[in-house]
Design an enzyme around this catalytic site. Structure first.
Site, PDB file in Angstrom:
ATOM      1  N   PRO A 291      26.675  51.994  48.397  1.00  0.00           N
ATOM      2  CA  PRO A 291      28.123  51.887  48.539  1.00  0.00           C
ATOM      3  C   PRO A 291      28.596  50.441  48.357  1.00  0.00           C
ATOM      4  O   PRO A 291      27.961  49.509  48.840  1.00  0.00           O
ATOM      5  CB  PRO A 291      28.361  52.353  49.977  1.00  0.00           C
ATOM      6  CG  PRO A 291      27.086  52.034  50.696  1.00  0.00           C
ATOM      7  CD  PRO A 291      25.987  52.211  49.684  1.00  0.00           C
ATOM      8  N   ARG A 330      43.180  44.800  39.331  1.00  0.00           N
ATOM      9  CA  ARG A 330      42.968  46.254  39.242  1.00  0.00           C
ATOM     10  C   ARG A 330      44.199  47.038  38.796  1.00  0.00           C
ATOM     11  O   ARG A 330      44.074  47.973  38.005  1.00  0.00           O
ATOM     12  CB  ARG A 330      42.403  46.801  40.558  1.00  0.00           C
ATOM     13  CG  ARG A 330      41.009  46.201  40.879  1.00  0.00           C
ATOM     14  CD  ARG A 330      40.329  46.873  42.055  1.00  0.00           C
ATOM     15  NE  ARG A 330      39.963  48.237  41.775  1.00  0.00           N
ATOM     16  CZ  ARG A 330      40.600  49.306  42.211  1.00  0.00           C
ATOM     17  NH1 ARG A 330      41.630  49.175  43.031  1.00  0.00           N
ATOM     18  NH2 ARG A 330      40.217  50.516  41.879  1.00  0.00           N
ATOM     19  N   CYS A 361      51.984  34.828  33.320  1.00  0.00           N
ATOM     20  CA  CYS A 361      52.800  35.018  32.119  1.00  0.00           C
ATOM     21  C   CYS A 361      52.320  36.238  31.374  1.00  0.00           C
ATOM     22  O   CYS A 361      51.614  36.147  30.365  1.00  0.00           O
ATOM     23  CB  CYS A 361      52.718  33.788  31.242  1.00  0.00           C
ATOM     24  SG  CYS A 361      53.631  32.446  31.975  1.00  0.00           S
ATOM     25  N   GLU A 362      52.691  37.394  31.892  1.00  0.00           N
ATOM     26  CA  GLU A 362      52.166  38.666  31.395  1.00  0.00           C
ATOM     27  C   GLU A 362      53.038  39.747  32.018  1.00  0.00           C
ATOM     28  O   GLU A 362      53.082  39.860  33.247  1.00  0.00           O
ATOM     29  CB  GLU A 362      50.719  38.779  31.892  1.00  0.00           C
ATOM     30  CG  GLU A 362      49.991  40.027  31.593  1.00  0.00           C
ATOM     31  CD  GLU A 362      49.295  39.991  30.250  1.00  0.00           C
ATOM     32  OE1 GLU A 362      49.497  40.948  29.496  1.00  0.00           O
ATOM     33  OE2 GLU A 362      48.581  39.017  29.966  1.00  0.00           O
ATOM     34  N   TYR A 390      36.444  44.525  44.766  1.00  0.00           N
ATOM     35  CA  TYR A 390      36.841  44.295  43.376  1.00  0.00           C
ATOM     36  C   TYR A 390      38.156  43.539  43.250  1.00  0.00           C
ATOM     37  O   TYR A 390      38.924  43.757  42.317  1.00  0.00           O
ATOM     38  CB  TYR A 390      36.893  45.628  42.594  1.00  0.00           C
ATOM     39  CG  TYR A 390      35.606  46.411  42.708  1.00  0.00           C
ATOM     40  CD1 TYR A 390      34.454  45.955  42.074  1.00  0.00           C
ATOM     41  CD2 TYR A 390      35.514  47.554  43.496  1.00  0.00           C
ATOM     42  CE1 TYR A 390      33.250  46.637  42.209  1.00  0.00           C
ATOM     43  CE2 TYR A 390      34.312  48.236  43.629  1.00  0.00           C
ATOM     44  CZ  TYR A 390      33.188  47.778  42.983  1.00  0.00           C
ATOM     45  OH  TYR A 390      32.003  48.444  43.116  1.00  0.00           O
TER      46      TYR A 390
HETATM   47  C1  LIG Z   1      29.481  49.850  40.956  1.00  0.00           C
HETATM   48  C2  LIG Z   1      28.224  50.484  41.365  1.00  0.00           C
HETATM   49  C3  LIG Z   1      28.025  50.852  42.687  1.00  0.00           C
HETATM   50  C4  LIG Z   1      29.073  50.721  43.753  1.00  0.00           C
HETATM   51  O1  LIG Z   1      30.172  51.528  43.461  1.00  0.00           O
HETATM   52  P1  LIG Z   1      31.342  51.697  44.560  1.00  0.00           P
HETATM   53  O2  LIG Z   1      32.329  52.557  43.868  1.00  0.00           O
HETATM   54  O3  LIG Z   1      31.862  50.326  44.810  1.00  0.00           O
HETATM   55  O4  LIG Z   1      30.724  52.302  45.748  1.00  0.00           O
HETATM   56  C5  LIG Z   1      26.789  51.362  43.035  1.00  0.00           C
HETATM   57  N1  LIG Z   1      25.807  51.516  42.116  1.00  0.00           N
HETATM   58  C6  LIG Z   1      25.977  51.172  40.829  1.00  0.00           C
HETATM   59  C7  LIG Z   1      24.869  51.339  39.874  1.00  0.00           C
HETATM   60  C8  LIG Z   1      27.185  50.656  40.404  1.00  0.00           C
HETATM   61  O5  LIG Z   1      27.346  50.334  39.125  1.00  0.00           O
END
Ligand SMILES: *Cc1c(COP(=O)(O)O)cnc(C)c1O
Length: 443
Positions: A291, A330, A361-362, A390
């Site tokens: 996670p 995002r 500036c976007e 993120y």
């Molecule tokens: C991005 C990623 C995660 C984590 O994903 P979440 O959506 O942040 O939980 C876990 N494993 C792999 C291989 C990933 O690319």
């Protein structure tokens, strides 16, 4: 705005996070400011660990550090008994410098460089998640040269499409990641890995996507991986010791998002593992998950100061804050939705609908469309919730905007874990070659 974790409105009508009044955090650290509710991060880690303990299976919970990778966060992951995923030398370096135990670090990525592979082998990390045949050969030969045995998982795509935004789906066949089970390339990769004497194949890895709200995608992935494991057992006489089911567990960003509790995701996965590995497998494999977002996402809040506004009668009112796509790309990348509140007047009734613009500036630099707020004034504090994942990790210096500071708020204390970039940092890597450093060409 929904209040997560320790967030609450105090007697002064101010948002408080980890016992810290955000108006005081603004006075102390300035804005934009990323505020992390440390208690909530720890709670999320514990939810995973205790749900796995309850399952009785062997497990590792690896925090996917790409979601938010700074040294203090690596310390928390270590203290909470987590493993750690990295995908670059930068993340690996951060973890090692923070003292994260190398044997619990897993290295991911579809294009690891030779330098990264050597650095990770030398650091004695726990496991590589091998993505493709070129990497398998490269890793095998570097391990042979160094005369070490390296533990690996093979990343497979089980052909499961999780219900999620297209840009963040990775389990389907048309993906840049991993070996496909359906077309035989995963089977071939297992054979090749077994032949490599300097690689120790532990098992397979699958990650079906991100921000997933249902368990059926995970259950189906477990079933497909178990079918694959069974075939490997029958045809090659090899049993996987580890099955890694990736991350992607959803969180609540806005009203209408309906994630499950951590324990529900974990129970669905561990139950599916018990079902699909029983009857043929002599031992249930160790289960790993990864996670990222669900560990740090809802623990993060970004605090901005309101600056200018532009009211277009009958159309819309834009309210600009002192950050934007540089600290939170995002919305521009994925049309992600966020909630926010006026953090210095949190109890006041809604009076207007405004759209929150960044300062880049976007035209696409918009954080939130159609947000209901009390009458907004210049100098107000806007708190955007669920920015823990993120955001800092994807932040940029576009327009040469300085990256914000990050503070951990915990039981009334606040501590800087990343200082705000300085203007000197902005030009820190710039160089002016001698031949253009002197006189102007035009006199
Ligand atoms: C991005 C990623 C995660 C984590 O994903 P979440 O959506 O942040 O939980 C876990 N494993 C792999 C291989 C990933 O690319």
């Amino acid at each position: 705005m929904f209040l997560h974790g320790t967030s609450q409105i105090n007697a002064a009508g101010h948002l408080e996070i980890g016992g810290c009044d955000v108006t005081e955090l603004k006075a102390k650290y300035g804005t934009p400011l990323y505020i992390v509710d440390e208690e909530l991060v720890r709670q999320r880690c514990r939810e995973y660990v205790s749900a796995f303990r309850a399952s009785g299976l062997k497990f590792q919970v690896a925090y996917a550090s790409k979601a938010f990778c700074v040294m203090a966060m690596c310390r928390i992951a270590d203290q909470e008994g987590m493993s750690l995923d990295v995908v670059s030398e930068g993340e690996l370096y951060t973890a090692l410098q923070a003292g994260f135990p190398a044997e619990r670090i897993h290295f991911h990525g579809n294009n690891k460089t030779l330098d990264e592979i050597e650095m990770a082998i030398d650091a004695k990390i726990g496991c590589f998640v091998v993505d493709n045949l070129i990497e398998l050969q490269l890793l095998g030969s570097v391990a042979a040269e160094k005369n070490v045995r390296v533990q690996i998982l093979l990343r497979v795509t089980p052909g499961v499409e999780a219900h999620t935004h297209e840009y963040i789906s990775t389990g389907q066949i048309d993906s840049k990641f991993g070996f496909d089970i359906g077309n035989g390339s995963a089977f071939e990769a297992v054979q090749l890995a077994m032949e490599q004497s300097h690689l120790e194949l532990l098992g397979v890895h699958s990650h079906i996507g991100s921000q997933i709200f249902e368990v059926d995608g995970f259950e189906l992935a477990v079933q497909k991986v178990a079918d694959f494991a069974r075939r490997i057992d029958q045809e090659l006489g090899f049993q996987f010791k580890v099955v890694n089911l990736g991350g992607g567990f959803g969180i609540r960003y806005v009203e209408g998002d309906t994630p499950l509790e951590v324990a529900q995701y974990v129970k669905a996965i561990t139950d599916a593992v018990k079902t699909h590995f029983s009857g043929w497998s002599s031992e249930t494999p160790e289960i790993w998950v990864e996670p990222g977002r669900s560990i740090v996402g809802d623990a993060g809040t970004t605090l901005y100061t309101v600056g200018t506004s532009k009211d277009i009668p009958g159309v819309r009112k834009y309210v600009a804050v002192d950050g934007g796509m540089t600290d939170n790309p995002r919305p521009a990348l994925y049309e992600s939705k966020y909630e926010a509140m006026l953090a210095n007047r949190a109890n006041e009734p809604v009076e207007e609908t405004v759209s929150i613009a960044g300062k880049c500036c976007e035209s696409g630099d918009m954080l939130i469309w159609d947000l209901e707020l009390p009458k907004v004034e210049r100098g107000d504090l806007l708190a955007v919730s669920c920015t823990g994942a993120y955001n800092y990790s994807m932040a940029s210096n576009y327009n040469r905007i300085r990256r914000p500071a990050v503070v951990f708020a915990h039981q009334g204390n606040s501590d800087l874990v990343v200082r705000r970039e300085t203007l000197q940092d902005i030009i820190g890597n710039d160089m002016i070659p001698e031949r253009i450093s002197k006189e102007p060409v035009l006199k």
